[in-house]
Design a protein around this motif. Structure first.
Motif, PDB file in Angstrom:
ATOM      1  N   ASP A  57       0.822  -1.205   0.000  1.00 16.07           N
ATOM      2  CA  ASP A  57       0.000   0.000   0.000  1.00 16.07           C
ATOM      3  C   ASP A  57       0.863   1.265   0.000  1.00 16.07           C
ATOM      4  N   THR A  58       2.158   1.102   0.133  1.00 14.61           N
ATOM      5  CA  THR A  58       3.061   2.243   0.109  1.00 14.61           C
ATOM      6  C   THR A  58       2.962   2.983  -1.214  1.00 14.61           C
ATOM      7  N   ALA A  59       2.688   4.278  -1.151  1.00 16.32           N
ATOM      8  CA  ALA A  59       2.494   5.087  -2.352  1.00 16.32           C
ATOM      9  C   ALA A  59       2.233   6.525  -1.941  1.00 16.32           C
ATOM     10  N   VAL A  60       2.241   7.387  -2.934  1.00 16.26           N
ATOM     11  CA  VAL A  60       1.705   8.734  -2.754  1.00 16.26           C
ATOM     12  C   VAL A  60       0.221   8.666  -3.080  1.00 16.26           C
ATOM     13  N   TYR A  61      -0.589   9.136  -2.170  1.00 20.94           N
ATOM     14  CA  TYR A  61      -2.041   9.095  -2.327  1.00 20.94           C
ATOM     15  C   TYR A  61      -2.557  10.476  -2.715  1.00 20.94           C
ATOM     16  N   TYR A  62      -3.404  10.482  -3.742  1.00 22.38           N
ATOM     17  CA  TYR A  62      -3.974  11.719  -4.260  1.00 22.38           C
ATOM     18  C   TYR A  62      -5.489  11.679  -4.150  1.00 22.38           C
ATOM     19  N   CYS A  63      -6.068  12.811  -3.778  1.00 22.07           N
ATOM     20  CA  CYS A  63      -7.515  12.924  -3.868  1.00 22.07           C
ATOM     21  C   CYS A  63      -7.862  13.703  -5.130  1.00 22.07           C
TER      22      CYS A  63
END
Length: 123
Positions: free
Chosen positions: A89-95
């Motif tokens: 699940d490691t990542a950069v998360y964007y809305c």
């Protein structure tokens, strides 16, 4: 519309994080909202989406049963609750926001994007 994502950080596998995305503008309640994530060298990947009312939610198979998405239209905020986190699940998360209220699963369907917040899950 401006979107500001927050809540990322470092967490151990099995832990939880809650991401928030605060939106400016008075039309937030009419937008569908989505969360995507991206790792280096890979395309942005759909995670979850929610309709303008919050009545319908959608999830990628990889997070189904572990993540929930919700929104508070009075606070112009959408949330991503992430439980049972895994190293993958490691990542950069964007809305992201869709001004036509369509909770799509493709990044090109969204009109506005936040700056991203980094989630790192250690094993």
């Amino acid at each position: 519309v401006q979107l500001q994502a927050s809540g990322g950080g470092l967490v151990q596998a099995g832990g939880s994080l809650r991401l928030s995305c605060a939106a400016s503008g008075r039309t937030f309640s009419s937008y569908a909202m989505g969360w995507f994530r991206q790792t280096p060298g890979k395309e942005r990947e759909f995670v979850a989406a929610i309709t303008w009312s919050g009545g319908n939610t959608y999830f990628a198979d990889s997070v189904k049963g572990r993540f929930t998405i919700s929104r508070d239209n009075a606070q112009n905020t959408v949330y991503l609750q992430m439980n049972s986190l895994k190293p993958e699940d490691t990542a950069v998360y964007y809305c992201a926001a869709d001004r036509f209220g369509r909770p799509g699963i493709k990044s090109y369907e969204y009109d506005y994007w936040g700056q991203g917040t980094l989630v790192t899950v250690s094993s």
